[in-house]
Scaffold this motif. Structure first.
Motif: not given
Lengths: 310, 152
Positions: A1, A43, A47, A52-53, A75-77, B4-5, B9
């Motif tokens: 990642m 980031s 995306k 993914e980041t 939906q970025i970590t 996961c959707e 996160r």
């Protein structure tokens, strides 16, 4: 990642004001609010390009919650440390008629020693699953000027490459530690070790010294729409023309994101530079920060001029 | 739909040597009711919620009371909370953690959360924290989704 570090994030407020000048009272024709800070921008662009980041750094107050919320919806970590105070707001005034951009930046919230220690422990934890670290932007009050050095050192101990996109003293300090990639913005850095960065020859001289410190790639802005790339394969100049350009805001981070994605996909040096520059150009063609998508970026590759300097 | 959707996160977590008072600070600053406790590689060891902390600080006789209104003030609670403030969170955290994998269905997650009276739970990949699932987010998602066709 891939992990992006933004120690001093911001909400970027971009105002479109035709014929803006100091001292007047203006009505903006359009206002855009987005989460900002170099790492966060990288980031968001990655995306948009489908990679993914994880984003980390410090957030505070209402503005911090807003940034976290946008990243979350994308939906970025995230792994930000929430601190006291308020994440800053940076204001940019874009005058489309006069083609002038004006910027105003806040210092950001104060970070205590305890919070720095907690950040380092989060950083060490996330590095266990990291292939590249992107360090970007200014440092908030409380963070020592050589903090990027420490982050680069920790990553290098684990054989993880680093990409730094910063300016001024924090960047100069970081260069000594030998990041893998360094993006140097001349607008914020007039000279390096006494060498004025006003000509290509001077730029080459300065960068040669940086190379000796172990930095593999140096990307330095050159003229308005160009960059000089100092790579292990040679020195290259890539530029695009001004046709259709609306705002260069965020283009630097799109270039970084483009170089990262193309590197991850194993493209060669020329392809990487072309892809990165096309991402920067795509970003500049609209007011919205970032790129529309990968196809839109690839379509612009023919517009990039590419020249080997040595 | 896979969890996961829907999951957040976010990797905010505490290390096992975090003190209770630090944990309270993180909970309030991040405005969440519970946080996973992880080892240096991100492996989930436990979960600490405000409920666990309240329980640890309540006087021992509290369980015997029919109604909390018998307690005149929170003086004793405060005294106990301050006393355990420097304890490591491993003392109060739930060690038997309900966690999910990214492929779990939203329905399975919802049912498990309800059955275990949980508001938040970690999502893991090979034991490593990758996100958090919130009851409220699940409710919002279910509300927004189109109704399944009726077979009546």
């Amino acid at each position: 990642m891939i992990v992006t570090v933004t120690l001093n994030p911001a909400i970027d407020e971009e105002y479109l004001v035709p014929e803006f000048r100091p001292g007047g009272w203006f009505r903006a024709s359009k206002v855009q609010r987005t989460p900002g800070g170099k790492g966060i921008n990288v980031s968001l662009v990655l995306k948009q390009l489908g990679l993914e980041t994880a984003a980390m750094g410090f957030l505070a107050g209402f503005s911090g919650e807003y940034i976290r919320d946008v990243l979350r919806k994308a939906q970025i970590t995230t792994n930000f440390l929430h601190v006291r105070g308020e994440t800053r707001t940076n204001v940019y005034i874009v005058d489309e008629v006069g083609k002038i951009e004006t910027g105003l930046a806040e210092p950001g919230p104060y970070i205590s020693e305890d919070e720095i220690a907690r950040f380092i422990s989060n950083y060490e934890r996330i590095l266990k699953r990291t292939s590249l670290v992107v360090l970007g932007g200014s440092l908030p009050p409380g963070i020592p000027q050589d903090f990027y050095c420490e982050l680069i050192r920790i990553a290098r101990q684990r054989d993880i490459p680093t990409f730094i996109d910063a300016a001024g003293a924090p960047l100069l300090a970081a260069l000594d530690e030998g990041p893998t990639y360094a993006k140097v913005d001349q607008r914020f850095m007039g000279s390096y070790e006494g060498v004025t960065l006003n000509s290509l020859d001077n730029l080459i001289e300065a960068v040669t010294r940086v190379h000796a410190l172990g930095v593999e790639w140096v990307i330095a802005s050159y003229r308005t729409y160009g960059n000089v790339f100092f790579t292990p394969e040679g020195i290259f100049l890539a530029e695009f023309d001004r046709k259709g350009i609306v705002s260069m805001f965020g283009s630097g981070e799109s270039l970084v994101a483009g170089l990262i994605l193309s590197g991850k996909e194993g493209m060669d040096t020329k392809e990487r530079i072309l892809f990165g520059m096309a991402a920067a150009l795509e970003n500049a063609l609209h007011v919205e920060k970032g790129v529309r998508n990968r196809v839109a970026v690839e379509k612009l590759i023919p517009r990039i001029s590419f020249e080997k300097l040595s | 739909m896979r969890i996961c959707e829907v999951m957040d996160r976010d990797l905010t977590a505490l290390s096992p040597d975090t003190t209770l008072s630090e944990a309270i600070e993180v909970l309030t600053r991040h405005r969440v009711s519970g946080i996973p406790v992880v080892d240096p590689s991100g492996r989930v060891l436990g979960f600490v919620s405000e409920k666990d902390i309240v329980k640890a600080a309540l006087p021992g006789y509290f369980d015997y009371l029919q109604d909390p209104s018998f307690i005149p003030d929170y003086g004793q609670f405060q005294k106990r909370l301050k006393k355990i403030g420097q304890d490591p969170i491993t003392k109060v955290m739930a060690k038997d953690v309900v966690s999910f994998s990214e492929e779990d269905s939203d329905f399975y997650v919802a049912i498990t959360l309800i059955r275990n009276h949980l508001k938040r739970a970690p999502v893991v990949r090979d034991g490593i924290l990758v996100g958090i699932v919130n009851r409220a987010d699940l409710l919002e998602r279910i509300m927004m989704e189109e109704e399944p066709p009726s077979f009546a």
